[in-house]
Structures are given as C-alpha cells and as structure tokens.
Design a protein around this motif. Structure first.
Motif, PDB file in Angstrom:
ATOM      1  N   ASP A   1      28.723  44.572  39.311  1.00  0.00           N
ATOM      2  CA  ASP A   1      28.701  43.580  38.241  1.00  0.00           C
ATOM      3  C   ASP A   1      29.842  43.814  37.252  1.00  0.00           C
ATOM      4  O   ASP A   1      30.463  42.871  36.773  1.00  0.00           O
ATOM      5  N   LEU A   2      30.089  45.086  36.938  1.00  0.00           N
ATOM      6  CA  LEU A   2      31.164  45.412  35.989  1.00  0.00           C
ATOM      7  C   LEU A   2      32.535  45.080  36.563  1.00  0.00           C
ATOM      8  O   LEU A   2      33.417  44.603  35.843  1.00  0.00           O
ATOM      9  N   HIS A   3      32.724  45.334  37.834  1.00  0.00           N
ATOM     10  CA  HIS A   3      33.991  44.968  38.480  1.00  0.00           C
ATOM     11  C   HIS A   3      34.166  43.452  38.484  1.00  0.00           C
ATOM     12  O   HIS A   3      35.270  42.940  38.255  1.00  0.00           O
ATOM     13  N   ARG A   4      33.084  42.756  38.747  1.00  0.00           N
ATOM     14  CA  ARG A   4      33.134  41.292  38.733  1.00  0.00           C
ATOM     15  C   ARG A   4      33.436  40.794  37.326  1.00  0.00           C
ATOM     16  O   ARG A   4      34.244  39.873  37.136  1.00  0.00           O
ATOM     17  N   LEU A   5      32.815  41.420  36.333  1.00  0.00           N
ATOM     18  CA  LEU A   5      33.050  41.019  34.949  1.00  0.00           C
ATOM     19  C   LEU A   5      34.504  41.259  34.554  1.00  0.00           C
ATOM     20  O   LEU A   5      35.125  40.404  33.909  1.00  0.00           O
TER      21      LEU A   5
ATOM     22  N   LYS B   1      39.762  38.686  33.063  1.00  0.00           N
ATOM     23  CA  LYS B   1      41.199  38.411  33.222  1.00  0.00           C
ATOM     24  C   LYS B   1      41.450  36.930  33.510  1.00  0.00           C
ATOM     25  O   LYS B   1      42.443  36.362  33.036  1.00  0.00           O
ATOM     26  N   LEU B   2      40.539  36.318  34.241  1.00  0.00           N
ATOM     27  CA  LEU B   2      40.658  34.875  34.489  1.00  0.00           C
ATOM     28  C   LEU B   2      40.456  34.093  33.192  1.00  0.00           C
ATOM     29  O   LEU B   2      41.205  33.150  32.899  1.00  0.00           O
ATOM     30  N   TRP B   3      39.472  34.477  32.409  1.00  0.00           N
ATOM     31  CA  TRP B   3      39.199  33.791  31.139  1.00  0.00           C
ATOM     32  C   TRP B   3      40.375  33.961  30.175  1.00  0.00           C
ATOM     33  O   TRP B   3      40.714  33.033  29.440  1.00  0.00           O
ATOM     34  N   ALA B   4      40.959  35.151  30.194  1.00  0.00           N
ATOM     35  CA  ALA B   4      42.120  35.399  29.326  1.00  0.00           C
ATOM     36  C   ALA B   4      43.258  34.447  29.684  1.00  0.00           C
ATOM     37  O   ALA B   4      43.924  33.886  28.799  1.00  0.00           O
ATOM     38  N   ARG B   5      43.469  34.237  30.957  1.00  0.00           N
ATOM     39  CA  ARG B   5      44.501  33.294  31.419  1.00  0.00           C
ATOM     40  C   ARG B   5      44.178  31.879  30.943  1.00  0.00           C
ATOM     41  O   ARG B   5      45.058  31.153  30.476  1.00  0.00           O
ATOM     42  N   GLU B   6      42.931  31.500  31.079  1.00  0.00           N
ATOM     43  CA  GLU B   6      42.511  30.159  30.668  1.00  0.00           C
ATOM     44  C   GLU B   6      42.720  29.945  29.174  1.00  0.00           C
ATOM     45  O   GLU B   6      42.956  28.817  28.723  1.00  0.00           O
TER      46      GLU B   6
ATOM     47  N   PHE C   1      46.597  33.513  27.480  1.00  0.00           N
ATOM     48  CA  PHE C   1      47.255  34.806  27.606  1.00  0.00           C
ATOM     49  C   PHE C   1      47.955  34.890  28.950  1.00  0.00           C
ATOM     50  O   PHE C   1      47.461  34.371  29.956  1.00  0.00           O
ATOM     51  N   ASP C   2      49.081  35.558  28.985  1.00  0.00           N
ATOM     52  CA  ASP C   2      49.843  35.669  30.227  1.00  0.00           C
ATOM     53  C   ASP C   2      49.407  36.845  31.079  1.00  0.00           C
ATOM     54  O   ASP C   2      49.705  36.884  32.268  1.00  0.00           O
ATOM     55  N   GLN C   3      48.700  37.795  30.476  1.00  0.00           N
ATOM     56  CA  GLN C   3      48.200  38.945  31.226  1.00  0.00           C
ATOM     57  C   GLN C   3      47.168  39.668  30.388  1.00  0.00           C
ATOM     58  O   GLN C   3      47.218  39.661  29.157  1.00  0.00           O
ATOM     59  N   ALA C   4      46.228  40.300  31.071  1.00  0.00           N
ATOM     60  CA  ALA C   4      45.224  41.131  30.405  1.00  0.00           C
ATOM     61  C   ALA C   4      44.978  42.363  31.256  1.00  0.00           C
ATOM     62  O   ALA C   4      45.041  42.312  32.490  1.00  0.00           O
ATOM     63  N   GLY C   5      44.724  43.480  30.600  1.00  0.00           N
ATOM     64  CA  GLY C   5      44.429  44.721  31.294  1.00  0.00           C
ATOM     65  C   GLY C   5      43.369  45.487  30.525  1.00  0.00           C
ATOM     66  O   GLY C   5      43.119  45.221  29.343  1.00  0.00           O
ATOM     67  N   ILE C   6      42.743  46.459  31.178  1.00  0.00           N
ATOM     68  CA  ILE C   6      41.633  47.197  30.580  1.00  0.00           C
ATOM     69  C   ILE C   6      41.928  48.688  30.634  1.00  0.00           C
ATOM     70  O   ILE C   6      42.339  49.220  31.674  1.00  0.00           O
ATOM     71  N   THR C   7      41.722  49.358  29.511  1.00  0.00           N
ATOM     72  CA  THR C   7      41.933  50.806  29.449  1.00  0.00           C
ATOM     73  C   THR C   7      40.877  51.452  28.573  1.00  0.00           C
ATOM     74  O   THR C   7      40.090  50.765  27.904  1.00  0.00           O
ATOM     75  N   ASP C   8      40.867  52.792  28.575  1.00  0.00           N
ATOM     76  CA  ASP C   8      39.978  53.519  27.676  1.00  0.00           C
ATOM     77  C   ASP C   8      40.694  53.769  26.347  1.00  0.00           C
ATOM     78  O   ASP C   8      41.783  53.249  26.114  1.00  0.00           O
ATOM     79  N   THR C   9      40.101  54.565  25.487  1.00  0.00           N
ATOM     80  CA  THR C   9      40.666  54.772  24.150  1.00  0.00           C
ATOM     81  C   THR C   9      41.405  56.104  24.013  1.00  0.00           C
ATOM     82  O   THR C   9      41.832  56.459  22.908  1.00  0.00           O
TER      83      THR C   9
ATOM     84  N   GLY D   1      36.053  37.157  23.402  1.00  0.00           N
ATOM     85  CA  GLY D   1      34.864  37.956  23.118  1.00  0.00           C
ATOM     86  C   GLY D   1      33.592  37.141  23.233  1.00  0.00           C
ATOM     87  O   GLY D   1      32.582  37.611  23.776  1.00  0.00           O
ATOM     88  N   GLU D   2      33.625  35.912  22.741  1.00  0.00           N
ATOM     89  CA  GLU D   2      32.451  35.032  22.816  1.00  0.00           C
ATOM     90  C   GLU D   2      32.151  34.641  24.260  1.00  0.00           C
ATOM     91  O   GLU D   2      30.990  34.511  24.656  1.00  0.00           O
ATOM     92  N   ARG D   3      33.195  34.461  25.046  1.00  0.00           N
ATOM     93  CA  ARG D   3      33.013  34.109  26.465  1.00  0.00           C
ATOM     94  C   ARG D   3      32.319  35.248  27.208  1.00  0.00           C
ATOM     95  O   ARG D   3      31.432  35.021  28.039  1.00  0.00           O
ATOM     96  N   ILE D   4      32.716  36.481  26.886  1.00  0.00           N
ATOM     97  CA  ILE D   4      32.074  37.640  27.505  1.00  0.00           C
ATOM     98  C   ILE D   4      30.610  37.713  27.075  1.00  0.00           C
ATOM     99  O   ILE D   4      29.717  38.005  27.876  1.00  0.00           O
TER     100      ILE D   4
END
Length: 382
Positions: free
Chosen positions: A12-16, A21-26, A29-37, A128-131
């Motif tokens: 589920d997390l991988h799907r999310l 990233k798809l929602w960010a494009r919509e 945004f031209d690109q989105a990535g995920i990292t830790d802190t 954030g609201e979409r998530i």
C-alpha cells in the motif's frame, strides 16, 4: 484485533508513493521524490560555512543553526520529506540581450512573474490534502523557503538531482532553472534513490564566470560577495569595491546558471504564473528609476521583488545607472532625485554621479584629442 499483513501494508505504501508522484505532476510539479530527514553529513559543512561568516547579515541562518539539517526537529513526528521541483524558465527569456545592453535592467529570471512562494505552497497544500483523502488524517506541513530547511541536499537525497559547484541543484534533464518545495509528512513511505555520481566533473565554468568571485571554492558561496545577496538580502550599502561588478543587475544574478552546460537541457515553463510581466521584461533602467513608490508597489504586486522595498530597489537602480552610459538625461534624473533621497539611496546616487561624470570627462577628452588629430592631419590613434 488481527494485525495487518506487513506485506500488504508495504504494498500500500509503495502504491501511495507512486500515486503521490502522479498527483504532483497533475498539480504542475515537474518532478517529485521521497527521502528521509537524515542530513547529518551536511552538518559539518553547514557549521564551517557559518563559522566563516559567509552568511553575511542573514542572522536567521546562524540563529537556527543545525535545525536546518533536522527536519524531524523542526516538525516533530516527520518521517519523510516529499521534495518537488517546478520549472520556471520563461519562453524567450532574452538573458544575453539584457546583460549586453547597459541601458536595460537585468532581473533574475525567477522573479519575472508571480511570487513562486505562493504558487508552490498552494500546490503543496493541495498535494497534502490529496494524500489525506487517500489515507485519512495524518501529519503534514508544506514549506517553500518558509522554514530553516536545507532544501537542496534533501532534494538530492530524494533523487531530484545533485548539488553543483555553484551550490544550486542540477538535474540531468532540466538543468537548474526550477523552484524547490517540501512537504513534511509522518508516513513511512519508501525512499527514492539519490543520485550519487558527481556529474559536474572538472568543469569550473560557474566559478570562473561569477562577476564578484562569490564562489570561493567548489560548493562554497560567500554570500557577502554574491550579487543576489547584495541586491536582495542585504539592507546595507553595496560595498564600493563591488558596485562596478554588478553591471546592470538590479535584482539577483543568473550568471552561474547561464554558463552551466547542463542548462542546455533546461525546459521552458508552461506555468502561466511564471510568465514575465511586461513592465519587468527587458525594462529600461531610466523608466524604472522614474517609478514613484506607488508605481513600484503596483508593478510588483504579487511579485517576489516587492519584498526588498522601494529604497533597496532605488539603491540597486542607482548602481546600475552609474554603470551605464554617461547620458545627460540619466545624470539629470539622478541629480533631481538626490535632494529627497533617503540616506541609503543618496549614497548610491552620489557614487553613480561620480562614475558618470568621470566617464563623461574621459569621453570628452577622447573627442577633443580626436578633433585635434583631425585638425593636424594625424592618425586617429596619435
């Protein structure tokens, strides 16, 4: 109560993450990535930069200190950072044409349209609201230059590019003409892979081209010499030894980006908010100088330029006019503004007048020598 299947949760997390990233494009945004802190590797470099005083009078840099590298302390509970980028390069930006014409004012390309802080923050809030619609209530907070975050190292860890020798983020497909933003969240999403290969190689074009020598070594910028700092961040008089080096740059500087080979791949933005405003696109310096404070506020409404205020705007213009042609109309315009000018602006007007009058005297002497040579029938270079 039966515990959820760990493989299903992981799926589920991988799907999310994929959907985010798809929602960010919509959302544009031209690109989105995920990292830790985890930015512990950046802390010694940040401390060394602060200890050297390279932050100038940006006291907030020192005030927040290592908090800039600890997003989980800034926003307790944060597990991941969604880093996004959005291209801003306008069509027909005309960089070189403006820099070559000393009668025009050069404004950094990012500031020609609407204030990007508002644009990106609104889109991040929507993301954030979409998530939230997909997963239910969770903790999140959007940032766009609005908090002490090391956004470029985070973006590099999220796979959006690598930090170049000019300290800006570079992307293999998009160069560096893009904005960055972050959405801090408390969901344990899978991480994207960072770009670990050094892709600047032996190139030092950005270091060589910097008009003021602000890039003191690869990956280190002395803000006190940077034209963007001098014309935007600093409230002080522009140092005498650097004024000529500003040329006609009145708000920011793009030289290190313009020379970068990776920006051959930079794409123009399709975002209407970043389209250049007519009054700011290739503007005549003398026209800008003649703006009243009311006109300045009207022309810069919703623009990042407004944040420097009318006095710093006039300070910058005075320097640019002093670096331009020794024109009688320009000299008259500066002289007429001197009496009512603030202390800050008056200092720069007087400097500009001194530069222009000196240049005019030199030109008059050359003309006089030429006339004498012609009268004596001597070669022009005599």
């Amino acid at each position: 109560m039966t515990a959820p299947d760990s493989s299903a949760v992981s799926c589920d997390l991988h799907r999310l993450a994929h959907d985010i990233k798809l929602w960010a494009r919509e959302l544009g945004f031209d690109q989105a990535g995920i990292t830790d802190t985890d930015l512990r590797a950046e802390e010694p470099k940040l401390q060394a930069w602060l200890d050297a005083g390279y932050h100038g009078n940006m006291e907030y840099m020192a005030r927040y200190g290592m908090l800039r590298a600890r997003a989980h302390e800034l926003q307790p509970g944060t597990l991941r950072v969604i880093s996004v980028r959005m291209n801003y390069l306008p069509f027909e930006a005309g960089f070189a044409a403006v820099l070559r014409d000393p009668r025009l004012g050069y404004i950094s390309r990012y500031a020609l349209g609407r204030d990007y802080h508002k644009v990106l923050r609104n889109r991040l809030k929507q993301l954030g609201e979409r998530i939230e619609q997909a997963v239910g209530a969770y903790g999140y907070r959007p940032f766009v230059d609005s908090a002490p975050i090391l956004e470029r190292p985070l973006a590099a860890k999220a796979g959006l590019g690598w930090v170049g020798k000019h300290t800006l983020l570079l992307n293999e497909q998009a160069g560096s003409f893009f904005f960055l933003g972050e959405l801090l969240i408390d969901l344990p999403l899978p991480l994207d892979k960072p770009i670990t290969n050094e892709q600047c190689g032996k190139c030092t074009a950005c270091i060589s081209i910097c008009p003021t020598g602000a890039i003191v070594e690869p990956y280190v910028v002395d803000a006190r010499r940077c034209i963007s700092y001098l014309t935007i961040e600093s409230e002080d008089p522009i140092p005498l030894e650097l004024r000529r080096k500003l040329g006609n740059r009145i708000y920011g500087c793009d030289d290190c980006q313009l020379i970068c080979p990776w920006n051959r791949y930079a794409s123009s933005s399709t975002e209407p908010d970043f389209a250049p405003r007519t009054s700011l696109h290739r503007p005549a310096l003398l026209t800008l100088w003649q703006w009243s404070e009311t006109e300045f506020l009207r022309h810069t409404e919703g623009s990042p330029i407004r944040r420097i205020g009318y006095q710093r705007w006039r300070r910058n213009l005075a320097v640019a006019l002093g670096n331009g042609p020794a024109d009688a109309e320009v000299i008259a315009a500066l002289q007429s503004a001197l009496l009512a000018a603030s202390t800050l602006v008056a200092e720069h007007i007087e400097w500009a007048l001194g530069e222009l009058q000196s240049r005019m005297e030199q030109e008059n002497k050359k003309t006089l020598r030429l006339i004498r040579c012609i009268e004596k029938g001597l070669p022009d270079h005599a």
